[in-house]
Design an enzyme around this catalytic site. Structure first.
Site, PDB file in Angstrom:
ATOM      1  N   ASP A 161       0.876  -1.180   0.000  1.00 56.48           N
ATOM      2  CA  ASP A 161       0.000   0.000   0.000  1.00 56.48           C
ATOM      3  C   ASP A 161       0.917   1.235   0.000  1.00 56.48           C
ATOM      4  O   ASP A 161       0.871   2.058   0.903  1.00 56.48           O
ATOM      5  CB  ASP A 161      -0.986   0.004   1.181  1.00 56.48           C
ATOM      6  CG  ASP A 161      -0.299  -0.047   2.537  1.00 56.48           C
ATOM      7  OD1 ASP A 161       0.832  -0.561   2.634  1.00 56.48           O
ATOM      8  OD2 ASP A 161      -0.905   0.449   3.521  1.00 56.48           O
ATOM      9  N   HIS A 184       9.170  -0.108   8.508  1.00 58.18           N
ATOM     10  CA  HIS A 184       8.597  -1.431   8.786  1.00 58.18           C
ATOM     11  C   HIS A 184       8.720  -2.436   7.637  1.00 58.18           C
ATOM     12  O   HIS A 184       9.222  -3.549   7.811  1.00 58.18           O
ATOM     13  CB  HIS A 184       7.101  -1.303   9.105  1.00 58.18           C
ATOM     14  CG  HIS A 184       6.736  -0.209  10.033  1.00 58.18           C
ATOM     15  ND1 HIS A 184       6.817  -0.322  11.390  1.00 58.18           N
ATOM     16  CD2 HIS A 184       6.262   1.052   9.796  1.00 58.18           C
ATOM     17  CE1 HIS A 184       6.395   0.789  11.968  1.00 58.18           C
ATOM     18  NE2 HIS A 184       6.058   1.642  11.028  1.00 58.18           N
ATOM     19  N   ASP A 185       8.179  -2.031   6.475  1.00 60.32           N
ATOM     20  CA  ASP A 185       7.998  -3.013   5.394  1.00 60.32           C
ATOM     21  C   ASP A 185       9.336  -3.517   4.852  1.00 60.32           C
ATOM     22  O   ASP A 185       9.448  -4.682   4.428  1.00 60.32           O
ATOM     23  CB  ASP A 185       7.173  -2.390   4.261  1.00 60.32           C
ATOM     24  CG  ASP A 185       5.776  -1.996   4.731  1.00 60.32           C
ATOM     25  OD1 ASP A 185       5.383  -2.416   5.835  1.00 60.32           O
ATOM     26  OD2 ASP A 185       5.098  -1.272   3.987  1.00 60.32           O
ATOM     27  N   ASP A 227       6.758   1.125   2.309  1.00 62.54           N
ATOM     28  CA  ASP A 227       6.553   0.166   1.215  1.00 62.54           C
ATOM     29  C   ASP A 227       7.534   0.479   0.083  1.00 62.54           C
ATOM     30  O   ASP A 227       8.059  -0.440  -0.561  1.00 62.54           O
ATOM     31  CB  ASP A 227       5.140   0.279   0.644  1.00 62.54           C
ATOM     32  CG  ASP A 227       4.064   0.175   1.705  1.00 62.54           C
ATOM     33  OD1 ASP A 227       3.397  -0.851   1.766  1.00 62.54           O
ATOM     34  OD2 ASP A 227       3.907   1.148   2.477  1.00 62.54           O
ATOM     35  N   VAL A 233       2.645  -6.438   2.878  1.00 62.32           N
ATOM     36  CA  VAL A 233       3.122  -5.394   3.796  1.00 62.32           C
ATOM     37  C   VAL A 233       2.105  -4.250   3.878  1.00 62.32           C
ATOM     38  O   VAL A 233       2.456  -3.115   4.195  1.00 62.32           O
ATOM     39  CB  VAL A 233       4.541  -4.897   3.410  1.00 62.32           C
ATOM     40  CG1 VAL A 233       5.563  -6.005   3.541  1.00 62.32           C
ATOM     41  CG2 VAL A 233       4.553  -4.297   2.014  1.00 62.32           C
TER      42      VAL A 233
HETATM   43  C1  BDR Z   1       2.431  -0.520   8.539  1.00 60.47           C
HETATM   44  O1  BDR Z   1       1.362   0.393   8.273  1.00 60.47           O
HETATM   45  C2  BDR Z   1       1.655   1.191   7.163  1.00 60.47           C
HETATM   46  O2  BDR Z   1       1.399   2.518   7.441  1.00 60.47           O
HETATM   47  C3  BDR Z   1       3.118   0.950   6.829  1.00 60.47           C
HETATM   48  O3  BDR Z   1       3.320   1.019   5.432  1.00 60.47           O
HETATM   49  C4  BDR Z   1       3.392  -0.420   7.378  1.00 60.47           C
HETATM   50  O4  BDR Z   1       3.093  -1.415   6.425  1.00 60.47           O
HETATM   51  C5  BDR Z   1       3.021  -0.191   9.882  1.00 60.47           C
HETATM   52  O5  BDR Z   1       2.040  -0.234  10.858  1.00 60.47           O
HETATM   53 CA    CA Z   2       2.706  -0.830   4.106  1.00 61.00          CA
END
Ligand code: BDR
Ligand code: CA
Length: 312
Positions: A10, A241-242, A15, A123
């Site tokens: 997304d 994160h991703d 990402d 993700v």
């Molecule tokens: C996740 O939420 C999204 O905002 C980020 O892309 C990540 O995948 C983190 O909570």
């Molecule tokens: Ca994401």
């Protein structure tokens, strides 16, 4: 042989980094990206994904997917996600086009035709993946592993306990968590332990490849938003994160996992979208998830510099 993966995204600032890591790592064969409603509307996620691929000069097919959660037509985006991501990434408009086929149909067709060797890496919210499983459950036997960025045990980021990707579409997440296939989950508990700093961004700019420059652009935006609205253990640094989920496929040692049972709450007024993690040993349901409880920040940042320092 590089590991084949499909990234379901997304896009989204983090990402974007995950897409670049997957596209440029010699250990990964990114066979396609599917987009889903989440950080922003799905058509922006698609445009952003195309922007990333165009900017680093790779041709990887992009398929647009679900524009709303499975069973929440009144879905409203979380405010924090707008400041961390925006609608459009600060990269030149895409010149390449998305594919005509719907992401869910492409996932089904691709898995059914595969040799069972493509790891699925969602993700974003799990809407596309759950929709594909619901429409064609026979794809499951062809999915060797699902590596999910999502979930949280200790601390949420949308509500006190819920993480964004799971909170966006809890019913979809519940379908995926109970699908019976091997699952590795990279939750906030791990991603918040592997921060990327402003000093790292200076280094990304010094390296000077398209991917490190794009990474500096999006990570600096993240750091500003995190410092202002969701401060981490230290200021001037943010989780990506991703990208950690993709790095965990390349080098599983970048995270530490525990094998536990995880399910998703779909109706608690205070706990909607929470990943309920059962760390009781030898009790409760059989484990279904390798759940990351920690991450190696130095290794993660070194991987980003190495992989993103490459050109297509
Ligand atoms: C996740 O939420 C999204 O905002 C980020 O892309 C990540 O995948 C983190 O909570
Ligand atoms: Ca994401």
């Amino acid at each position: 042989m590089p590991q084949k993966i499909i990234l379901d995204v997304d896009t989204g600032t983090d990402d974007a980094v995950a897409l670049m890591v997957a596209a440029l790592s010699p250990d990964i064969d990114l066979i396609g990206a599917t987009t889903v409603n989440g950080n922003t509307l799905v058509h922006f996620c698609t445009e952003n994904t195309l922007r990333v691929f165009d900017y680093i000069g790779v041709q990887i097919p992009v398929f647009e997917g679900m524009s709303l959660p499975l069973s929440r037509p009144d879905f409203e985006r979380d405010e924090d996600s707008s400041s961390i991501h925006g609608d459009l990434l600060d990269l030149p408009p895409a010149t390449s086009q998305k594919q005509a086929q719907h992401a869910v149909d492409w996932l089904i067709e691709t898995y059914l035709a595969s040799a069972g060797d493509i790891i699925l890496v969602p993700v974003g919210p799990l809407t596309n993946v759950a929709a594909a499983i619901r429409k064609a459950p026979q794809i499951l036997e062809k999915i060797p592993e699902i590596v999910i960025m999502g979930g949280a045990h200790h601390l949420g980021n949308v509500t006190p306990l819920a993480e964004f990707n799971i909170w966006c579409d809890p019913e979809a997440a519940r379908i995926v968590m109970n699908c019976g296939r091997p699952i590795r989950m990279v939750p906030l508990d791990a991603t918040h332990r592997a921060l990327v700093s402003r000093a790292d961004c200076v280094e990304f700019r010094r390296i000077g490849t398209p991917a490190t420059i794009a990474t500096a652009v999006v990570v600096e935006r993240r750091i500003g938003a995190y410092d202002a609205g969701q401060p981490m253990a230290r200021l001037g640094a943010a989780p990506v994160h991703d990208a950690l989920a993709v790095c965990a496929i390349i080098d599983p040692g970048v995270i530490t996992t525990e094998l536990i049972h995880v399910d998703v709450e779909v109706q608690g007024p205070l706990t909607d979208g929470v990943t309920v993690c059962d760390f009781r040993r030898g009790r409760g349901k059989a484990p279904n998830t390798h759940f990351a409880v920690d991450a190696d920040e130095a290794k993660f940042v070194a991987m980003l510099k190495d992989i993103l320092g490459r050109t297509a």
